[in-house]
Scaffold this motif. Structure first.
Motif, PDB file in Angstrom:
ATOM      1  N   ARG A 230       0.833  -1.207   0.000  1.00 39.41           N
ATOM      2  CA  ARG A 230       0.000   0.000   0.000  1.00 39.41           C
ATOM      3  C   ARG A 230       0.865   1.254   0.000  1.00 39.41           C
ATOM      4  O   ARG A 230       0.576   2.221  -0.693  1.00 39.41           O
ATOM      5  CB  ARG A 230      -0.935   0.017   1.207  1.00 39.41           C
ATOM      6  CG  ARG A 230      -2.054  -0.978   1.121  1.00 39.41           C
ATOM      7  CD  ARG A 230      -2.861  -0.979   2.407  1.00 39.41           C
ATOM      8  NE  ARG A 230      -3.774  -2.073   2.468  1.00 39.41           N
ATOM      9  CZ  ARG A 230      -5.010  -2.062   2.019  1.00 39.41           C
ATOM     10  NH1 ARG A 230      -5.484  -0.984   1.447  1.00 39.41           N
ATOM     11  NH2 ARG A 230      -5.782  -3.118   2.120  1.00 39.41           N
TER      12      ARG A 230
ATOM     13  N   LYS B  46       1.213   4.009  -3.314  1.00 39.72           N
ATOM     14  CA  LYS B  46       0.482   5.258  -3.111  1.00 39.72           C
ATOM     15  C   LYS B  46       0.892   6.292  -4.156  1.00 39.72           C
ATOM     16  O   LYS B  46       2.028   6.330  -4.610  1.00 39.72           O
ATOM     17  CB  LYS B  46       0.667   5.791  -1.702  1.00 39.72           C
ATOM     18  CG  LYS B  46       1.993   6.412  -1.411  1.00 39.72           C
ATOM     19  CD  LYS B  46       1.988   6.940  -0.004  1.00 39.72           C
ATOM     20  CE  LYS B  46       3.202   7.803   0.215  1.00 39.72           C
ATOM     21  NZ  LYS B  46       3.177   8.454   1.485  1.00 39.72           N
TER      22      LYS B  46
ATOM     23  N   ARG C  66      -3.849   5.663   2.774  1.00 36.45           N
ATOM     24  CA  ARG C  66      -4.777   5.737   1.640  1.00 36.45           C
ATOM     25  C   ARG C  66      -5.089   4.320   1.201  1.00 36.45           C
ATOM     26  O   ARG C  66      -4.238   3.450   1.176  1.00 36.45           O
ATOM     27  CB  ARG C  66      -4.170   6.527   0.490  1.00 36.45           C
ATOM     28  CG  ARG C  66      -5.130   6.720  -0.690  1.00 36.45           C
ATOM     29  CD  ARG C  66      -4.558   7.634  -1.744  1.00 36.45           C
ATOM     30  NE  ARG C  66      -4.318   8.969  -1.260  1.00 36.45           N
ATOM     31  CZ  ARG C  66      -5.269   9.916  -1.124  1.00 36.45           C
ATOM     32  NH1 ARG C  66      -6.502   9.638  -1.428  1.00 36.45           N
ATOM     33  NH2 ARG C  66      -4.965  11.118  -0.704  1.00 36.45           N
ATOM     34  N   ASP C  67      -6.342   4.070   0.861  1.00 35.01           N
ATOM     35  CA  ASP C  67      -6.762   2.738   0.430  1.00 35.01           C
ATOM     36  C   ASP C  67      -7.045   2.782  -1.065  1.00 35.01           C
ATOM     37  O   ASP C  67      -7.932   3.493  -1.514  1.00 35.01           O
ATOM     38  CB  ASP C  67      -8.006   2.302   1.197  1.00 35.01           C
ATOM     39  CG  ASP C  67      -8.359   0.857   0.959  1.00 35.01           C
ATOM     40  OD1 ASP C  67      -7.530   0.125   0.388  1.00 35.01           O
ATOM     41  OD2 ASP C  67      -9.465   0.457   1.336  1.00 35.01           O
ATOM     42  N   HIS C  68      -6.271   2.006  -1.828  1.00 36.16           N
ATOM     43  CA  HIS C  68      -6.435   1.975  -3.275  1.00 36.16           C
ATOM     44  C   HIS C  68      -7.302   0.811  -3.729  1.00 36.16           C
ATOM     45  O   HIS C  68      -7.464   0.593  -4.922  1.00 36.16           O
ATOM     46  CB  HIS C  68      -5.060   1.892  -3.963  1.00 36.16           C
ATOM     47  CG  HIS C  68      -4.214   3.096  -3.702  1.00 36.16           C
ATOM     48  ND1 HIS C  68      -4.444   4.301  -4.306  1.00 36.16           N
ATOM     49  CD2 HIS C  68      -3.158   3.290  -2.875  1.00 36.16           C
ATOM     50  CE1 HIS C  68      -3.555   5.185  -3.885  1.00 36.16           C
ATOM     51  NE2 HIS C  68      -2.770   4.592  -3.006  1.00 36.16           N
ATOM     52  N   SER C  69      -7.837   0.064  -2.790  1.00 38.19           N
ATOM     53  CA  SER C  69      -8.688  -1.073  -3.167  1.00 38.19           C
ATOM     54  C   SER C  69     -10.058  -0.570  -3.600  1.00 38.19           C
ATOM     55  O   SER C  69     -10.361   0.614  -3.532  1.00 38.19           O
ATOM     56  CB  SER C  69      -8.821  -2.048  -1.999  1.00 38.19           C
ATOM     57  OG  SER C  69      -9.519  -1.429  -0.944  1.00 38.19           O
TER      58      SER C  69
ATOM     59  N   THR D 293     -12.952  -0.930  -2.183  1.00 36.47           N
ATOM     60  CA  THR D 293     -13.925  -1.030  -1.097  1.00 36.47           C
ATOM     61  C   THR D 293     -14.778   0.222  -0.939  1.00 36.47           C
ATOM     62  O   THR D 293     -15.744   0.199  -0.207  1.00 36.47           O
ATOM     63  CB  THR D 293     -13.216  -1.312   0.237  1.00 36.47           C
ATOM     64  OG1 THR D 293     -12.307  -0.236   0.493  1.00 36.47           O
ATOM     65  CG2 THR D 293     -12.493  -2.634   0.225  1.00 36.47           C
TER      66      THR D 293
ATOM     67  N   ARG E  13     -13.766   3.031   0.442  1.00 35.23           N
ATOM     68  CA  ARG E  13     -13.196   3.907   1.462  1.00 35.23           C
ATOM     69  C   ARG E  13     -11.971   4.607   0.891  1.00 35.23           C
ATOM     70  O   ARG E  13     -11.274   4.072   0.041  1.00 35.23           O
ATOM     71  CB  ARG E  13     -12.836   3.120   2.714  1.00 35.23           C
ATOM     72  CG  ARG E  13     -11.797   2.053   2.467  1.00 35.23           C
ATOM     73  CD  ARG E  13     -11.595   1.186   3.680  1.00 35.23           C
ATOM     74  NE  ARG E  13     -10.720   0.070   3.347  1.00 35.23           N
ATOM     75  CZ  ARG E  13     -10.675  -1.057   3.982  1.00 35.23           C
ATOM     76  NH1 ARG E  13     -11.473  -1.243   5.008  1.00 35.23           N
ATOM     77  NH2 ARG E  13      -9.856  -2.008   3.619  1.00 35.23           N
TER      78      ARG E  13
ATOM     79  N   LEU F 164      -7.796   4.032   5.437  1.00 37.31           N
ATOM     80  CA  LEU F 164      -8.063   3.060   6.479  1.00 37.31           C
ATOM     81  C   LEU F 164      -7.168   3.353   7.661  1.00 37.31           C
ATOM     82  O   LEU F 164      -6.114   3.962   7.528  1.00 37.31           O
ATOM     83  CB  LEU F 164      -7.879   1.625   5.982  1.00 37.31           C
ATOM     84  CG  LEU F 164      -6.548   1.220   5.361  1.00 37.31           C
ATOM     85  CD1 LEU F 164      -5.625   0.644   6.404  1.00 37.31           C
ATOM     86  CD2 LEU F 164      -6.831   0.180   4.300  1.00 37.31           C
TER      87      LEU F 164
ATOM     88  N   VAL G   7      -7.479  -3.644  10.897  1.00 38.89           N
ATOM     89  CA  VAL G   7      -8.056  -2.417  10.347  1.00 38.89           C
ATOM     90  C   VAL G   7      -9.171  -2.031  11.308  1.00 38.89           C
ATOM     91  O   VAL G   7     -10.174  -2.719  11.422  1.00 38.89           O
ATOM     92  CB  VAL G   7      -8.597  -2.631   8.916  1.00 38.89           C
ATOM     93  CG1 VAL G   7      -9.292  -1.377   8.423  1.00 38.89           C
ATOM     94  CG2 VAL G   7      -7.468  -3.026   7.979  1.00 38.89           C
TER      95      VAL G   7
ATOM     96  N   GLU H 253     -12.316   3.240   8.989  1.00 36.89           N
ATOM     97  CA  GLU H 253     -12.155   3.719   7.610  1.00 36.89           C
ATOM     98  C   GLU H 253     -12.726   5.122   7.490  1.00 36.89           C
ATOM     99  O   GLU H 253     -13.654   5.499   8.202  1.00 36.89           O
ATOM    100  CB  GLU H 253     -12.812   2.757   6.629  1.00 36.89           C
ATOM    101  CG  GLU H 253     -14.284   2.532   6.826  1.00 36.89           C
ATOM    102  CD  GLU H 253     -14.837   1.428   5.938  1.00 36.89           C
ATOM    103  OE1 GLU H 253     -14.096   0.489   5.625  1.00 36.89           O
ATOM    104  OE2 GLU H 253     -16.014   1.530   5.566  1.00 36.89           O
TER     105      GLU H 253
END
Length: 191
Positions: A45, A49, A97-100, A102, A104, A107, A121, A124
């Motif tokens: 992650r 980024k 930062r969440d690049h998935s 989901t 959000r 996280l 986790v 979020e």
């Protein structure tokens, strides 16, 4: 006698190796109440980024909380407010930062324990229409989700979140304050 001693030492070494392997297997099978991110995923992650323009909420934070209770007194009808809980710097968290896919944007991972096989986790963040307002969902161990409204002060690298709930005739307000520790806030420290 030497053979007995040799076999005893060999047995002890094999037993200690298998105990370590048994512990690792137990950790791999352990059921956690939260989504888990291992060190490899954290590094992935971080490496994936995007280069952000300007400041971001990503970083490591020290967390403080103040809980106040507002309600009418038993003998008089005037409204009173008192601090029920105050904990300064009681936790340390990382916000990434969440690049998935989901939904959000960021996280939150608890950093209170060291050398874990994976990290929980615990929350979020999702941004609202205005740049410095975020909605934070905090995950409790028994499946409860607590929602806070956060604001971000870029000049001071501080996140402040508020949640209010009613308990009988009293209003309870939870205020979380996150002070960014890392990346360096530019503070000069003397050793």
């Amino acid at each position: 006698m030497k053979k007995v001693m040799f076999y005893s030492v060999l047995l002890l070494l094999v037993a200690s190796c298998s105990m370590e392997k048994l512990y690792q297997m137990k950790q791999n099978r352990k059921v956690y109440p939260f989504e888990q991110v291992d060190f490899q995923e954290l590094m992935q992650r971080y490496m994936n980024k995007e280069a952000s323009s300007g400041k971001t909420i990503e970083g490591i934070y020290s967390v403080s909380v103040v809980v106040t209770k507002k309600g009418k007194g038993m003998l008089d009808s005037s409204e009173r407010e008192r601090i029920v809980v105050r904990k300064e710097n009681y936790s340390k968290v990382a916000i990434l930062r969440d690049h998935s896919s989901t939904g959000r944007e960021f996280l939150e991972i608890s950093l209170d324990k060291d050398r874990l096989p994976s990290y929980s986790v615990r929350g979020e963040y999702t941004g609202m229409s205005e740049a410095n307002i975020l909605v934070y969902s905090h995950f409790e161990p028994r499946g409860q989700i607590l929602t806070y409204t956060f604001t971000y002060d870029q000049s001071k690298d501080i996140l402040e979140g508020v949640r209010t709930e009613m308990s009988g005739q009293s209003e309870i307000t939870y205020k979380l304050t996150y002070l960014k520790l890392n990346p360096d806030r530019g503070l000069v420290t003397h050793k």
